[in-house]
Design a protein around this motif. Structure first.
Motif, PDB file in Angstrom:
ATOM      1  N   UNK A 161       0.833  -1.210   0.000  1.00 52.75           N
ATOM      2  CA  UNK A 161       0.000   0.000   0.000  1.00 52.75           C
ATOM      3  C   UNK A 161       0.863   1.253   0.000  1.00 52.75           C
ATOM      4  N   UNK A 162       1.911   1.266   0.813  1.00 53.19           N
ATOM      5  CA  UNK A 162       2.790   2.431   0.871  1.00 53.19           C
ATOM      6  C   UNK A 162       3.520   2.630  -0.461  1.00 53.19           C
ATOM      7  N   UNK A 163       3.927   1.549  -1.101  1.00 53.39           N
ATOM      8  CA  UNK A 163       4.558   1.663  -2.417  1.00 53.39           C
ATOM      9  C   UNK A 163       3.566   2.189  -3.452  1.00 53.39           C
ATOM     10  N   UNK A 164       2.312   1.737  -3.334  1.00 53.26           N
ATOM     11  CA  UNK A 164       1.280   2.235  -4.238  1.00 53.26           C
ATOM     12  C   UNK A 164       1.045   3.722  -4.027  1.00 53.26           C
ATOM     13  N   UNK A 165       1.057   4.161  -2.761  1.00 54.95           N
ATOM     14  CA  UNK A 165       0.885   5.577  -2.466  1.00 54.95           C
ATOM     15  C   UNK A 165       2.004   6.425  -3.046  1.00 54.95           C
ATOM     16  N   UNK A 166       3.233   5.927  -2.976  1.00 59.22           N
ATOM     17  CA  UNK A 166       4.369   6.644  -3.564  1.00 59.22           C
ATOM     18  C   UNK A 166       4.204   6.746  -5.073  1.00 59.22           C
ATOM     19  N   UNK A 167       3.711   5.664  -5.693  1.00 57.45           N
ATOM     20  CA  UNK A 167       3.487   5.695  -7.142  1.00 57.45           C
ATOM     21  C   UNK A 167       2.389   6.692  -7.507  1.00 57.45           C
ATOM     22  N   UNK A 168       1.294   6.697  -6.755  1.00 60.04           N
ATOM     23  CA  UNK A 168       0.190   7.610  -7.063  1.00 60.04           C
ATOM     24  C   UNK A 168       0.598   9.061  -6.853  1.00 60.04           C
ATOM     25  N   UNK A 169       1.559   9.298  -5.958  1.00 62.52           N
ATOM     26  CA  UNK A 169       2.007  10.665  -5.712  1.00 62.52           C
ATOM     27  C   UNK A 169       2.720  11.251  -6.924  1.00 62.52           C
ATOM     28  N   UNK A 170       3.229  10.399  -7.804  1.00 67.10           N
ATOM     29  CA  UNK A 170       3.929  10.873  -9.001  1.00 67.10           C
ATOM     30  C   UNK A 170       2.981  11.141 -10.164  1.00 67.10           C
ATOM     31  N   UNK A 171       1.713  10.731 -10.013  1.00 64.81           N
ATOM     32  CA  UNK A 171       0.752  10.918 -11.096  1.00 64.81           C
ATOM     33  C   UNK A 171       0.022  12.242 -10.953  1.00 64.81           C
TER      34      UNK A 171
END
Length: 237
Positions: A161-171
């Motif tokens: 989930x935290x890795x997904x959040x980091x990815x979404x922060x770049x979008x």
């Protein structure tokens, strides 16, 4: 000369003004992050699930002005994964609403809600806003929940989930939500539906009602005198 210096009015700098602004913002409310999973009613659809959470946020916003909630709602075919970032008051009302929904029994839109973890006083938001998206994760042949403890499963889920959040922060996410399908872009960051269903049936995780009961009951340590039996009495000659 000393009297002249004492009469000079101190001038504030931009740095001091920014620090003062940050102090006021921090005093307003502390930020917390809530992770929870739930099963969906068999006839529930994605539009109904998303509309329920949007109405909930609109209702809470009337009581907590200026407190925005951020996070992401991942809607699977038969379950959901929800991450929320907000103040303690906002999350408290959301937990109360979830507990009230569960009391409806089989007719409830979401069922078997389980709290994975509550992270307190997080320094910054992981998500810039709140949005919902549908994910289509294929059924995996390997069920890791059979060989791992619940704690290990939760730890792996939080890591993803935290890795997904980091990815979404770049979008660059618009007001209409995510335009890309996460299951086609980053399938390795999505938790399998079987794992979510396993956590929803886990006895180690608390339901919203159990979490609120623990939250509302203050700690009352037992005194040493209360564990003595019979009660102490004065010795007579």
């Amino acid at each position: 000369m000393a009297n002249l210096l004492t009469n000079i009015v101190a001038r504030s700098t931009l740095l001091s003004a920014l620090e003062e602004k940050r102090r006021h913002q921090m005093k307003k409310y502390l930020l917390h992050r809530l992770f929870f999973v739930a099963l969906l009613r068999e006839d529930a659809n994605n539009i109904e699930v998303t509309a329920y959470h949007e109405r909930l946020f609109q209702k809470i916003a009337k009581f907590h002005l200026g407190e925005s909630a951020s996070g992401v709602l991942l809607i699977y075919s038969h379950c959901i994964l929800h991450i929320l970032e907000a103040s303690s008051g906002t999350l408290y009302h959301i937990l109360m609403d979830l507990a009230a929904v569960e009391r409806k029994g089989p007719n409830a839109l979401i069922q078997d809600v389980k709290i994975l973890v509550m992270s307190h006083n997080i320094p910054t938001r992981l998500f810039t806003q709140w949005y919902a998206t549908t994910v289509e994760v294929p059924v995996t042949l390997e069920d890791v929940t059979q060989t791992q403890t619940t704690e290990e499963v939760i730890t792996e889920c939080l890591t993803l989930i935290l890795k997904l959040g980091v990815y979404l922060a770049t979008l660059k996410v618009g007001n209409k939500g995510l335009s890309d399908c996460l299951h086609t872009v980053v399938p390795e960051l999505l938790i399998p539906a079987e794992t979510i269903k396993y956590l929803c049936r886990s006895k180690e995780c608390l339901s919203p009602a159990q979490f609120l009961a623990m939250y509302n009951n203050p700690l009352q340590p037992k005194m040493d005198s209360e564990s003595v039996w019979p009660t102490p009495a004065h010795m007579t000659a």
